[in-house]
Design an enzyme around this catalytic site. Structure first.
Site, short mmCIF file in Angstrom:
data_model
loop_
_atom_site.label_atom_id
_atom_site.label_comp_id
_atom_site.label_asym_id
_atom_site.label_seq_id
_atom_site.Cartn_x
_atom_site.Cartn_y
_atom_site.Cartn_z
N TYR A 226 44.53 60.52 37.67
CA TYR A 226 44.15 59.87 38.92
C TYR A 226 44.12 60.88 40.07
CZ TYR A 226 44.09 56.58 42.84
OH TYR A 226 43.77 55.90 43.98
N LYS B 79 40.85 62.17 42.45
CA LYS B 79 40.70 62.05 43.90
C LYS B 79 40.56 63.43 44.56
CE LYS B 79 40.69 57.55 44.16
NZ LYS B 79 39.47 56.81 44.50
P1 NAP Z 1 41.31 47.17 42.75
O1 NAP Z 1 41.83 45.99 43.47
O2 NAP Z 1 41.73 47.43 41.35
O3 NAP Z 1 39.72 47.15 42.84
C1 NAP Z 1 38.96 48.14 42.22
C2 NAP Z 1 37.51 47.73 42.26
O4 NAP Z 1 36.75 48.75 41.59
C3 NAP Z 1 37.22 46.42 41.50
O5 NAP Z 1 36.20 45.73 42.17
C4 NAP Z 1 36.76 46.92 40.16
O6 NAP Z 1 35.93 46.00 39.48
C5 NAP Z 1 35.95 48.13 40.59
N1 NAP Z 1 35.64 49.03 39.49
C6 NAP Z 1 36.49 49.62 38.62
N2 NAP Z 1 35.79 50.34 37.72
C7 NAP Z 1 34.48 50.20 38.04
C8 NAP Z 1 33.29 50.69 37.49
N3 NAP Z 1 33.26 51.47 36.40
N4 NAP Z 1 32.12 50.36 38.07
C9 NAP Z 1 32.11 49.57 39.16
N5 NAP Z 1 33.20 49.05 39.71
C10 NAP Z 1 34.39 49.36 39.16
O7 NAP Z 1 41.71 48.54 43.51
P2 NAP Z 1 41.89 48.88 45.09
O8 NAP Z 1 43.32 49.15 45.30
O9 NAP Z 1 41.19 47.89 45.94
O10 NAP Z 1 41.16 50.30 45.12
C11 NAP Z 1 39.93 50.54 45.79
C12 NAP Z 1 39.80 52.03 46.01
O11 NAP Z 1 40.85 52.49 46.87
C13 NAP Z 1 39.92 52.86 44.72
O12 NAP Z 1 38.99 53.93 44.78
C14 NAP Z 1 41.34 53.39 44.78
O13 NAP Z 1 41.49 54.58 44.04
C15 NAP Z 1 41.49 53.60 46.28
N6 NAP Z 1 42.88 53.67 46.73
C16 NAP Z 1 43.70 52.61 46.62
C17 NAP Z 1 45.02 52.71 47.07
C18 NAP Z 1 45.97 51.56 46.97
O14 NAP Z 1 47.14 51.74 47.37
N7 NAP Z 1 45.57 50.38 46.50
C19 NAP Z 1 45.47 53.91 47.63
C20 NAP Z 1 44.60 54.98 47.72
C21 NAP Z 1 43.30 54.86 47.28
P3 NAP Z 1 36.52 44.91 38.42
O15 NAP Z 1 37.06 43.77 39.22
O16 NAP Z 1 35.33 44.56 37.61
O17 NAP Z 1 37.60 45.61 37.64
#
Ligand code: NAP
Length: 241
Positions: free
Chosen positions: A166, A170
């Protein structure tokens, strides 16, 4: 829709931070295209936001399926002719990921394939549409865990967050931001990496300090305004690469 209404694509916008980014950008008057890899989940998100009177549609886009990426670009070209805002939000973690001594290489490959290679492919497919917009913006969802400087700092609260797949994915997204921003200097297209903070979503097992609504705020800010390009930011300010 008036001709000057901005058009945004948010990948992975059916839930989590992406859904909240879509909601907040739509509330600002932008027409939002919800990217989802599952069309039923995309339609459910559209129904959710449309019930609040927001202008949204969905498009099928799976970062691991190149045909879906080019298909989404064709759909956006046919319906809108341009794209003003691209938010590369879709991303994954993997239960087989872990510290460098233990994380499964196959998990690292899956994560990098989605988070970096998929983001690169979406960006390249959308660039011709972004070039048609007067002041286009790209926001790449990154993480403090993608900072080499933060990961090498024993005093950082993130120091022990060792997820080799991961974190490397990033760091690679950050390289895309730096190089693309430089390559696009003079075109008016702005590119930044935004770390949303530690947000309670499915990705974190609903651990974190922020709601998805709060985590969406900085990506939305960079999607809608500001002139800086090639930066890496978190809610507290600038982050070192
Ligand atoms: P999440 O709730 O798991 O949502 C992830 C989204 O990405 C879902 O809509 C998922 O679709 C979609 N996705 C995954 N694989 C995909 C693919 N191959 N093609 C198209 N869509 C795909 O995660 P989140 O926390 O909101 O994360 C959103 C972004 O923020 C990510 O890039 C993550 O790395 C980043 N981020 C998050 C955090 C945190 O603390 N949460 C911190 C830093 C960065 P499905 O519903 O179909 O699985």
């Amino acid at each position: 829709m008036p001709n000057d209404t901005r058009i945004a694509l948010v990948t992975g916008a059916n839930k989590g931070i992406g859904l909240e980014i879509a909601r907040q950008i739509a509330q600002a008057g932008v027409h939002v295209i919800i990217g989802a890899r599952n069309s039923d989940r995309g339609k459910a998100a559209v129904a959710n936001l449309a019930s609040q009177g927001l202008a949204v549609q969905s498009v099928l886009i799976d970062l691991n399926d190149h045909a879906s990426i080019t298909g989404a670009a064709q759909t956006i070209r046919a319906e809108h002719g341009r794209l003003d805002i691209l938010i590369n939000n879709a991303g994954i973690v993997d239960p087989q990921d872990g510290p460098p001594t233990q994380g499964a290489p196959a998990a690292a490959r899956r994560i990098v394939d989605t988070n970096f290679v998929g983001t690169l492919a979406v960006t390249q497919a959308m660039l011709p549409l972004l070039r048609q917009a007067p002041n286009a913006r790209i926001v790449n969802l990154s993480s403090a865990l993608g900072s080499l400087a933060v990961m090498g700092d024993p005093t950082s609260p993130y120091y022990s967050a060792r997820l080799i797949g991961y974190n490397a994915s990033k760091a690679a997204v950050n390289m895309l931001t730096v190089q693309l921003a430089a390559e696009l200097q003079g075109t008016g297209i702005i590119v930044n990496s935004v770390a949303p903070g530690y947000v309670k979503t499915d990705l974190t097992g609903h651990n974190g300090f922020m709601t998805a609504e709060e985590g969406a705020r900085l990506p939305v800010q960079y999607a809608l305004s500001g002139e800086e390009t090639g930066r890496f930011v978190e809610p507290a300010g600038g982050l070192p690469w």
